[in-house]
Design a protein around this motif. Structure first.
Motif, PDB file in Angstrom:
ATOM      1  N   ASP A 199      34.678  40.181  34.699  1.00  0.00           N
ATOM      2  CA  ASP A 199      35.944  40.889  34.920  1.00  0.00           C
ATOM      3  C   ASP A 199      35.963  41.532  36.303  1.00  0.00           C
ATOM      4  O   ASP A 199      36.991  41.503  36.999  1.00  0.00           O
ATOM      5  N   SER A 200      34.847  42.103  36.707  1.00  0.00           N
ATOM      6  CA  SER A 200      34.773  42.715  38.033  1.00  0.00           C
ATOM      7  C   SER A 200      34.967  41.675  39.130  1.00  0.00           C
ATOM      8  O   SER A 200      35.686  41.908  40.115  1.00  0.00           O
ATOM      9  N   MET A 201      34.345  40.506  38.959  1.00  0.00           N
ATOM     10  CA  MET A 201      34.485  39.444  39.956  1.00  0.00           C
ATOM     11  C   MET A 201      35.922  38.932  40.012  1.00  0.00           C
ATOM     12  O   MET A 201      36.446  38.640  41.087  1.00  0.00           O
ATOM     13  N   ALA A 202      36.564  38.822  38.847  1.00  0.00           N
ATOM     14  CA  ALA A 202      37.947  38.350  38.815  1.00  0.00           C
ATOM     15  C   ALA A 202      38.877  39.320  39.530  1.00  0.00           C
ATOM     16  O   ALA A 202      39.798  38.905  40.249  1.00  0.00           O
ATOM     17  N   VAL A 203      38.640  40.613  39.364  1.00  0.00           N
ATOM     18  CA  VAL A 203      39.456  41.616  40.059  1.00  0.00           C
ATOM     19  C   VAL A 203      39.265  41.503  41.563  1.00  0.00           C
ATOM     20  O   VAL A 203      40.232  41.554  42.342  1.00  0.00           O
ATOM     21  N   GLN A 204      38.016  41.341  42.001  1.00  0.00           N
ATOM     22  CA  GLN A 204      37.750  41.207  43.436  1.00  0.00           C
ATOM     23  C   GLN A 204      38.428  39.959  44.003  1.00  0.00           C
ATOM     24  O   GLN A 204      39.017  39.997  45.091  1.00  0.00           O
ATOM     25  N   ALA A 205      38.339  38.837  43.273  1.00  0.00           N
ATOM     26  CA  ALA A 205      38.945  37.598  43.749  1.00  0.00           C
ATOM     27  C   ALA A 205      40.463  37.723  43.830  1.00  0.00           C
ATOM     28  O   ALA A 205      41.093  37.271  44.785  1.00  0.00           O
ATOM     29  N   ALA A 206      41.080  38.381  42.834  1.00  0.00           N
ATOM     30  CA  ALA A 206      42.529  38.555  42.840  1.00  0.00           C
ATOM     31  C   ALA A 206      42.970  39.455  43.991  1.00  0.00           C
ATOM     32  O   ALA A 206      43.980  39.186  44.660  1.00  0.00           O
ATOM     33  N   ALA A 207      42.206  40.513  44.233  1.00  0.00           N
ATOM     34  CA  ALA A 207      42.543  41.412  45.344  1.00  0.00           C
ATOM     35  C   ALA A 207      42.434  40.691  46.675  1.00  0.00           C
ATOM     36  O   ALA A 207      43.258  40.887  47.578  1.00  0.00           O
ATOM     37  N   MET A 208      41.420  39.820  46.793  1.00  0.00           N
ATOM     38  CA  MET A 208      41.244  39.083  48.046  1.00  0.00           C
ATOM     39  C   MET A 208      42.388  38.101  48.264  1.00  0.00           C
ATOM     40  O   MET A 208      42.913  37.961  49.367  1.00  0.00           O
TER      41      MET A 208
END
Length: 602
Positions: free
Chosen positions: A294-303
Motif C-alpha cells: 500500500d505504501s509503494m502504491a501511494v508513492q507510485a500514484a503521487a509520482m
C-alpha cells in the motif's frame, strides 16, 4: 480322344469346373433345362452335405472387397487457420492476449506510437485464434502495437482500419504464453514479477493439457525447448514469489528475492512451523507485505500525479528492503512473543540443527555486546577530509595558538622509485588492544602520502570501516585545481575503485545509512549520485572520469589491471595489504558492524 479345352466343353462341364475352382458361377442353363422340380435335391439333404470350399470362397470375397469411399476433408474445421499464413484483418477482429505475462505499460509507448503514426506498423503483428472463436489474439508479443493501432483508428486514422498480420495455427495456451515470455525476455523489458506470473500461468496451462502436475525439473526442460532457459534456482524464486510474496510482487527485484526476501520469509516460515504457529505467522507476514505494498502504491500514484507529459519520466519508487526485513522480524517476534533481535540468532540455530526442539529454540538469546567496542571516529560525518600526512608525525598539542595549515602541495609520484626494504615491524600483527579504526585511518594516510586522496576519502562513523571513498571534488585528474601527471591519474583512479569496493559503499543498505546521517549541506557526492538512479549514477561517474560503469547491474567494475596497478606500486601495495589485514580483524572482532549478504545499489 475328346478335347478338354474350355472351347469343347459343354456348358454343364464348364460350370462344374468353375464350381470346383472356387468360383460360384451358378447353375448352367443346360442343367436348369434338364432338371425337373421332382428331381431337385431336398433342402435337408443339401444341408447335410456342406460345400467344403465355402471357406475359400469367403476368403476370395473378402480379398475382392474394396473399402467405401471417404471424404478427404472429413473432420476438418473450414474455419481453421493455416499456420504462418498472411491475412488482412479488421482491427476490431484482433484483441490483446488475456494471459499476456506483461502487465505494466510499455515505458516506450509514446515513442513507439510516434513511430507507428509516421510510418505505420512495419513489423507485422503475429496472431492466433482458438478453435470456435471469432476473434484473433496476439501471439508472441505485439500487444503494444495493437493498442496503438486501435487508439489511432479510434481517433480517425483509417490506415489502421485493417491490419496485415501473420497467422499462427492455435497450439494451446501454454505455447502461446511461452511465446509472449520469449518475446519480452528477448527485448529485456519484462520485470521479475511479470516473468514469475507468466511462468506460473504457463505451468498451470501445460498441466491442464497433459493432465498431470509438472516437477520443477520437467518445467525447466519444457521452458528450455521453447527458448526460455531460466534455470532451476530462478524458477524456484518465481514459484516462491507467486505463492508467498504476491502483495509486493510488482516491486520485487530478482537479486533482492534471491539474497534477502526469500531466505528471510522462508526461514520465518520454518521457525513458525517448529514453534507450532505456521498458519498465524504466514497470515501476519501477508499483512506486513500488504502494508508495504500500500505504501509503494501511494508513492507510485503521487509520482504519476507530479509528472507532466513534457518532462522526463522519474525513476519509479523502489522497495525499502531493510525496512521490510525489520518489520517482518518485528511482526513475527510480536506474534511468537519473542525478542525481535533474537530472531536472526534463532534462524541461524535452526539452520545449524534442523532437529532442534522448540524449547531449545526459545532459549536462544541475543549475544551481549563486546566488552570493549571498537572506537568510533570522533569526526562529524564527512566534516574532515584527510589531508596529506607529513613525513614526521605532528607533536603533541600545546596551549599555544595554532594557525590553519597551508594548502599542501600535491606529492609527486616517481614511477621508478625503488621499493623500500621490508620493515619487520610493519609486518608484525598489531596488539589485540590496538585502535583498529585508528589503524585504518593511518594506512589511508600512508596511501595519501603517495597518491593524493584528500578530496576523496571522508571519515564516516556509520561505515563498516569508518571511511567513504567519495567521488572526486573536481575530477580524477585534478586535485585542488592542479593537474596530476598521467601515471598518477591512472593510479589514483585504480586506487579509488579498490578503496570504494573495500569500504562497503556498493551495498545500497550501507549507502542508505550514510544518507540518513548527513545533512543536505555536507551530503557526499556519492550519495547524491546514487539518488539520481542508475543512469544518473553512471553520468556522475563519467563526469568525474573516475570509472566507467562496466558490469551488468550498473555497479562500477574493477578490472584486473587495476588490482595489479595498486599492488605493484611501491608503498601503495604494502599500505593496501596492511589496510586489508586490519579490515579483516575488524570484521572478525566486530561482526555487529556488518550486514548479512549484499544488496547492489540498483
Amino acid at each position: 480322344m475328346p478335347s478338354h479345352t474350355p472351347e469343347t466343353l459343354t456348358a454343364a462341364q464348364r460350370a462344374e469346373r468353375l464350381r470346383l475352382s472356387g468360383h460360384d458361377a451358378g447353375p448352367s442353363t443346360t442343367q436348369e433345362a434338364s432338371m425337373s422340380t421332382d428331381t431337385k435335391p431336398a433342402p435337408a439333404k443339401a444341408a447335410a452335405k456342406p460345400d467344403r470350399n465355402e471357406k475359400y470362397r469367403e476368403q476370395a470375397r473378402a480379398a475382392l472387397a474394396l473399402p467405401p469411399l471417404r471424404n478427404a476433408t472429413e473432420g476438418l474445421d473450414p474455419r481453421s487457420d493455416m499456420d504462418m499464413s498472411f491475412s488482412l484483418l479488421s482491427v476490431d477482429d484482433v484483441e490483446p492476449y488475456e494471459h499476456n505475462p506483461r502487465t505494466q505499460p510499455n515505458p516506450l509507448y509514446d515513442e513507439i506510437k510516434a513511430s507507428i503514426q509516421a510510418d505505420g506498423i512495419t513489423n507485422a503483428i503475429t496472431v492466433t485464434r482458438r478453435p470456435g472463436q471469432e476473434r484473433y489474439t496476439t501471439y508472441g508479443g505485439g500487444n503494444t502495437r495493437l493498442m496503438i493501432a486501435k487508439e489511432l483508428f479510434k481517433a480517425g486514422d483509417q490506415r489502421f482500419a485493417r491490419l496485415h498480420v501473420i497467422v499462427k495455427a492455435w497450439a494451446g495456451h501454454a505455447r502461446t504464453i511461452a511465446a509472449h515470455l520469449a518475446e519480452n525476455k528477448m527485448r529485456g523489458d519484462i520485470s521479475f514479477w511479470e516473468n514469475a506470473q507468466g511462468v506460473n500461468t504457463f505451468k498451470a496451462e501445460l498441466e491442464k493439457e497433459r493432465g498431470k502436475p509438472l516437477t520443477a525439473g520437467e518445467l525447466n526442460a519444457e521452458l528450455k525447448t521453447m527458448g526460455l532457459g531460466f534455470g532451476l534456482k530462478v524458477l524456484q524464486n518465481f514459484a516462491f514469489a507467486v505463492e508467498f510474496l504476491s502483495p509486493i510482487g510488482p516491486w520485487l527485484r530478482a537479486t533482492e528475492v534471491n539474497t534477502v526476501v526469500r531466505p528471510l520469509v522462508g526461514a520465518l516460515h520454518q521457525l513458525a512451523d517448529r514453534l507450532g504457529r505456521r498458519v498465524e505467522v504466514q497470515q501476519a507476514i501477508q499483512e506486513t507485505l500488504r502494508s508495504h505494498a500500500d505504501s509503494m502504491a501511494v508513492q507510485a500514484a503521487a509520482m504519476r500525479g507530479q509528472q507532466t507529459g513534457h518532462e522526463e519520466k522519474a525513476t519509479p519508487p523502489t522497495l525499502d528492503v531493510p525496512l521490510l526485513v525489520q518489520d517482518l522480524n518485528a511482526t513475527v517476534a510480536t506474534l511468537l512473543k519473542l525478542d525481535a533481535q533474537a530472531i536472526p540468532a534463532m534462524i541461524s540455530a535452526l539452520e545449524s540443527d534442523a532437529r532442534i526442539s522448540a524449547e531449545t529454540l526459545r532459549q536462544v538469546k541475543v549475544a551481549p555486546p563486546a566488552a570493549a567496542p571498537m572506537p568510533i571516529l570522533h569526526q562529524p560525518p564527512l566534516a574532515g577530509m584527510l589531508a596529506p600526512v607529513p613525513a614526521a608525525r605532528a607533536p603533541a598539542p600545546s596551549s599555544a595558538p595554532t594557525r590553519p595549515a597551508a594548502q599542501p602541495s600535491v606529492p609527486a609520484y616517481v614511477p621508478n622509485l625503488p621499493a623500500p626494504a621490508p620493515d619487520s615491524s610493519l609486518l608484525m600483527a598489531e596488539s589485540p588492544n590496538a585502535d583498529l579504526q585508528g589503524l585504518v585511518l593511518e594506512h589511508l594516510s600512508n596511501l595519501n602520502d603517495v597518491v593524493p586522496l584528500q578530496d576523496i576519502l571522508c571519515a564516516v562513523q556509520t561505515m563498516p570501516f569508518g571511511y567513504l571513498a567519495d567521488l572526486p571534488e573536481q575530477d580524477i585528474a585534478h586535485v585542488g585545481g592542479q593537474a596530476l601527471p598521467e601515471a598518477q591519474v591512472v593510479l589514483r583512479a585504480a586506487l579509488w575503485k579498490v578503496l570504494a569496493a573495500l569500504s562497503g559503499q556498493y551495498d545500497r543498505r550501507i549507502t542508505a545509512t550514510i544518507t540518513a546521517t548527513i545533512t543536505d549541506v555536507n551530503a557526499s557526492r556519492w550519495t547524491q549520485a546514487v539518488a539520481r538512479g542508475p543512469q544518473g549514477f553512471e553520468e556522475a561517474c563519467l563526469e568525474a572520469a573516475t570509472v566507467q560503469v562496466q558490469s551488468l547491474d550498473g555497479q562500477p567494475a574493477i578490472a584486473l589491471p587495476d588490482l595489479y596497478q595498486v599492488l605493484a606500486t611501491p608503498d601503495v601495495g604494502l599500505s593496501l595489504t596492511r589496510l586489508m589485514a586490519v579490515m579483516e580483524r575488524i570484521r572478525l572482532n566486530h561482526p555487529e558492524r556488518f550486514l548479512p549478504g549484499w544488496e547492489p545499489l540498483f
